[in-house]
Design an enzyme around this catalytic site. Structure first.
Site, PDB file in Angstrom:
ATOM      1  N   ASP A 117       0.917  -1.046   0.134  1.00 37.35           N
ATOM      2  CA  ASP A 117      -0.213  -0.048   0.010  1.00 37.35           C
ATOM      3  C   ASP A 117       0.897   1.268  -0.088  1.00 37.35           C
ATOM      4  O   ASP A 117       1.788   1.376   0.814  1.00 37.35           O
ATOM      5  CB  ASP A 117      -0.879  -0.147   1.262  1.00 37.35           C
ATOM      6  CG  ASP A 117      -1.963   1.197   1.178  1.00 37.35           C
ATOM      7  OD1 ASP A 117      -1.563   2.371   0.997  1.00 37.35           O
ATOM      8  OD2 ASP A 117      -3.428   0.413   1.375  1.00 37.35           O
TER       9      ASP A 117
ATOM     10  N   CYS B  57      -6.762  -2.255   5.083  1.00 39.21           N
ATOM     11  CA  CYS B  57      -6.040  -3.004   4.321  1.00 39.21           C
ATOM     12  C   CYS B  57      -6.824  -3.347   3.067  1.00 39.21           C
ATOM     13  O   CYS B  57      -7.608  -4.053   3.223  1.00 39.21           O
ATOM     14  CB  CYS B  57      -5.182  -4.183   4.618  1.00 39.21           C
ATOM     15  SG  CYS B  57      -4.238  -4.848   3.614  1.00 39.21           S
TER      16      CYS B  57
END
Length: 197
Positions: free
Chosen positions: A44, A101
């Site tokens: 990420d 997430c």
């Protein structure tokens, strides 16, 4: 200006600033790396390891993948672990997940994501193990965040059981495994677990 050209301009400004502050900066960086930490984190873009830990280039050996997973046949991860521990003598492995997430959230749906589905299989299996606990969490975001925590604990356990890591401990080499979760909404890291032998 094209986006990628901006990156090249930023690089020149960064290099100039580093050299202005310390004329030998790049000569010193080019000599040898001696990182103190091995970071296994999510790919990420909002979770930059050096920035959120306040570490400098050279302090951290980094491996990133979707949802910070430890997959037993992932040669990239196994190579990073071997090189980091055996040759760089890193003492701290940090497995860091993050709340919100996308990989974890995706694993909680029935939607297909193509090749990514195979990568997320371990998370789907983990959900089945903890299905009763996860069902009790009614807020979807909180349920995802709880699976993030459960996944970090699971990935740390997988690291602990890798033969090379077991052999490292048996040889007497100092090595710690840390399981962390980064909270993007506060900027803070939650320390979930630490394992030493």
């Amino acid at each position: 200006m094209k986006d990628y050209l901006q990156l090249l301009l930023e690089n020149k400004a960064w290099a100039y600033e580093k050299e202005y502050i310390n004329p030998d900066y790049f000569k010193e960086m080019a000599k040898v790396q001696t990182p103190r930490f091995l970071w296994i984190g999510c790919a990420d873009s909002r979770v930059p390891p050096n920035e959120i830990t306040g570490t400098l280039p050279g302090d951290m050996f980094v491996h990133r993948n979707i949802a910070n997973l430890v997959v037993e046949n992932d040669l990239s991860l196994l190579s990073v672990l071997t090189y980091g521990i055996k040759y760089l003598k890193i003492k701290h492995i940090i497995l860091c997940g993050h709340y919100g997430c996308g990989g974890v959230a995706s694993s909680m749906t029935d939607q297909s994501f193509g090749i990514i589905d195979g990568w997320l299989k371990g998370l789907k299996d983990l959900q089945k193990i903890h299905v009763n606990e996860l069902k009790k969490v009614t807020d979807p975001a909180e349920r995802t965040n709880r699976l993030v925590e459960l996944s970090v604990l699971s990935q740390v356990e997988k690291l602990r059981n890798i033969k090379f890591i077991q052999e490292t401990w048996e040889s007497g080499q100092e090595l710690y495994i840390h399981g962390w979760v980064y909270d993007m909404s506060t900027g803070l890291i939650k320390d979930l677990i630490q394992i030493e032998k």
